[in-house]
Write a protein that holds these residues in place. Sequence first.
Motif, PDB file in Angstrom:
ATOM      1  N   ARG A 178      80.299 -67.210  28.409  1.00 44.70           N
ATOM      2  CA  ARG A 178      79.401 -66.429  28.600  1.00 44.70           C
ATOM      3  C   ARG A 178      79.241 -64.994  27.921  1.00 44.70           C
ATOM      4  NH1 ARG A 178      77.617 -70.803  31.903  1.00 44.70           N
ATOM      5  NH2 ARG A 178      78.277 -69.079  33.772  1.00 44.70           N
ATOM      6  N   ARG A 179      80.214 -64.643  28.966  1.00 39.60           N
ATOM      7  CA  ARG A 179      80.136 -63.341  28.685  1.00 39.60           C
ATOM      8  C   ARG A 179      80.744 -63.126  27.203  1.00 39.60           C
ATOM      9  NH1 ARG A 179      83.346 -60.113  33.421  1.00 39.60           N
ATOM     10  NH2 ARG A 179      83.471 -58.422  32.086  1.00 39.60           N
ATOM     11  N   ASP A 188      75.045 -57.794  31.913  1.00 41.09           N
ATOM     12  CA  ASP A 188      76.519 -57.153  32.677  1.00 41.09           C
ATOM     13  C   ASP A 188      75.944 -56.744  34.460  1.00 41.09           C
ATOM     14  OD1 ASP A 188      77.113 -55.707  30.313  1.00 41.09           O
ATOM     15  OD2 ASP A 188      75.510 -54.457  29.896  1.00 41.09           O
ATOM     16  N   LEU A 189      74.119 -56.997  34.869  1.00 38.11           N
ATOM     17  CA  LEU A 189      73.632 -56.953  35.695  1.00 38.11           C
ATOM     18  C   LEU A 189      74.753 -58.170  37.341  1.00 38.11           C
ATOM     19  CD1 LEU A 189      71.833 -56.185  38.231  1.00 38.11           C
ATOM     20  CD2 LEU A 189      70.536 -57.880  37.501  1.00 38.11           C
ATOM     21  N   VAL A 190      74.579 -59.131  36.334  1.00 32.20           N
ATOM     22  CA  VAL A 190      75.931 -60.465  37.114  1.00 32.20           C
ATOM     23  C   VAL A 190      76.965 -60.391  37.541  1.00 32.20           C
ATOM     24  CG1 VAL A 190      76.419 -62.707  36.627  1.00 32.20           C
ATOM     25  CG2 VAL A 190      74.249 -61.749  35.632  1.00 32.20           C
ATOM     26  N   VAL A 191      77.583 -59.193  36.283  1.00 31.56           N
ATOM     27  CA  VAL A 191      78.756 -58.372  36.627  1.00 31.56           C
ATOM     28  C   VAL A 191      78.577 -57.881  38.068  1.00 31.56           C
ATOM     29  CG1 VAL A 191      80.767 -57.293  35.529  1.00 31.56           C
ATOM     30  CG2 VAL A 191      79.851 -59.330  34.061  1.00 31.56           C
ATOM     31  N   ASN A 248      68.598 -61.593  28.810  1.00 28.09           N
ATOM     32  CA  ASN A 248      69.198 -60.401  27.758  1.00 28.09           C
ATOM     33  C   ASN A 248      67.675 -60.117  27.230  1.00 28.09           C
ATOM     34  OD1 ASN A 248      71.653 -59.741  28.452  1.00 28.09           O
ATOM     35  ND2 ASN A 248      72.517 -61.099  27.420  1.00 28.09           N
ATOM     36  N   LYS A 249      67.600 -60.728  26.842  1.00 25.91           N
ATOM     37  CA  LYS A 249      66.136 -60.129  25.453  1.00 25.91           C
ATOM     38  C   LYS A 249      65.199 -59.613  26.112  1.00 25.91           C
ATOM     39  CE  LYS A 249      67.390 -63.218  21.659  1.00 25.91           C
ATOM     40  NZ  LYS A 249      67.107 -64.031  20.973  1.00 25.91           N
ATOM     41  N   LEU A 257      63.090 -54.577  34.524  1.00 26.67           N
ATOM     42  CA  LEU A 257      63.516 -56.337  34.934  1.00 26.67           C
ATOM     43  C   LEU A 257      65.111 -56.063  35.399  1.00 26.67           C
ATOM     44  CD1 LEU A 257      61.857 -58.742  32.034  1.00 26.67           C
ATOM     45  CD2 LEU A 257      61.560 -58.156  34.629  1.00 26.67           C
ATOM     46  N   VAL A 258      65.667 -55.289  35.290  1.00 27.83           N
ATOM     47  CA  VAL A 258      67.148 -55.634  35.724  1.00 27.83           C
ATOM     48  C   VAL A 258      66.753 -55.085  37.389  1.00 27.83           C
ATOM     49  CG1 VAL A 258      69.343 -53.879  35.744  1.00 27.83           C
ATOM     50  CG2 VAL A 258      67.636 -53.892  33.592  1.00 27.83           C
ATOM     51  N   ASP A 259      65.990 -53.378  37.860  1.00 28.78           N
ATOM     52  CA  ASP A 259      66.007 -53.310  39.371  1.00 28.78           C
ATOM     53  C   ASP A 259      64.943 -53.876  39.670  1.00 28.78           C
ATOM     54  OD1 ASP A 259      67.334 -50.727  38.442  1.00 28.78           O
ATOM     55  OD2 ASP A 259      65.134 -49.880  38.286  1.00 28.78           O
ATOM     56  N   ALA A 260      64.459 -54.986  39.807  1.00 29.42           N
ATOM     57  CA  ALA A 260      63.831 -56.381  40.076  1.00 29.42           C
ATOM     58  C   ALA A 260      64.055 -57.231  40.944  1.00 29.42           C
ATOM     59  CB  ALA A 260      62.091 -56.489  38.773  1.00 29.42           C
TER      60      ALA A 260
END
Length: 358
Positions: A178-179, A188-191, A248-249, A257-260
Amino acid sequence: MAQESLFGFTDEEKDAAEAQIQERAKRIEYYITEFTIEILAQKTRQGEYVVPAYQREFTWEESRKWRFIESVLMGLPIPFIFFWEDPSTGKLEIVDGSQRLRTLEEFVYNELALGDLEKLPAVSGFRFCDLPEARQRKLFNRSIRGIVLSEFADEEARFDLFERINTGSKVANKAEVRRGALRGPFLDLVVELAKDPVFQSLAPVSEKQLKEREPEELVTRFFAYGDGLEDYADEVSPFLFSYSRHTNKAFEEDPSLVDAYRERFHRTMAFVQKAIPYGFRRTPTGKATPRSRFEGIAIGTYLALQAKPDLQPDPVKTEGWLKSERFIKEARSDGANAIGRLEGRIGFVRDSLLGTVA
């Protein structure tokens, strides 16, 4: 009137099969090339061949390196090396073959001394510089074939190729694939979250699992299952791939959404830390994190907090239902990916935390 084939398939069924094949066939642009070992080693040393983040750590043990070099010296066929041409840099990223390339580099630059060889015992202990000059030149001049995917290979086609390479060569697992195929803010957030100290303390994994990116697999499942299982059909890999691409999109369109999502993860892990001191382990001294247990507890907890934001952890009560026969049954591994089992263990944890379990 449609005619039936020897085995009972009608013309309409065969036409439908052909249409499906055409629909599923992915257009992959590529070219085949050959590289001499001298060039492969040199460009690997110079960083011209990029080992992307999704490739696993360099994990070949010494004996496997020796055996590979022995095969090269003997002139045995070497599998194709797969690359993808990065459109932004023009460099070739290694899809499959990074461990072979790095072993060649290590040997050619005299950083690898061969151990006990089975077929070439007289070469045991040699470094590249110890070989006769004629043999060094012959090794340098030997070529290995490469398949280079062009920059125009679409995302899904690349994923299909990565996954099929994985199936045959065991080079990459699903999280790594997937990466490789999906780059973006969600991955990136998952990592980032996979390295979170609280999460790592709650969800221990073996050294081997760490190298195979098991923490990233768990984090991805947390978000994917927590956002809903409407499109889940008992197959984890395609579901997580589709979810990761879509998210991702979504992150690109709405960066907030990244912070949420980060806050969602931290809040859930903080609650689990208070409610279950030994986290996702089966026992306080456990050193592994069963996926089914993680899914039930992590996602069930998140859904309970969604339903009741002021929910307070109660370690004593939690300890009781965690040891219950029902939870043990719900969290067992056999058939764990079936939608009914997945919903069962998540729902049980959610309802137990909310005090509404049937």
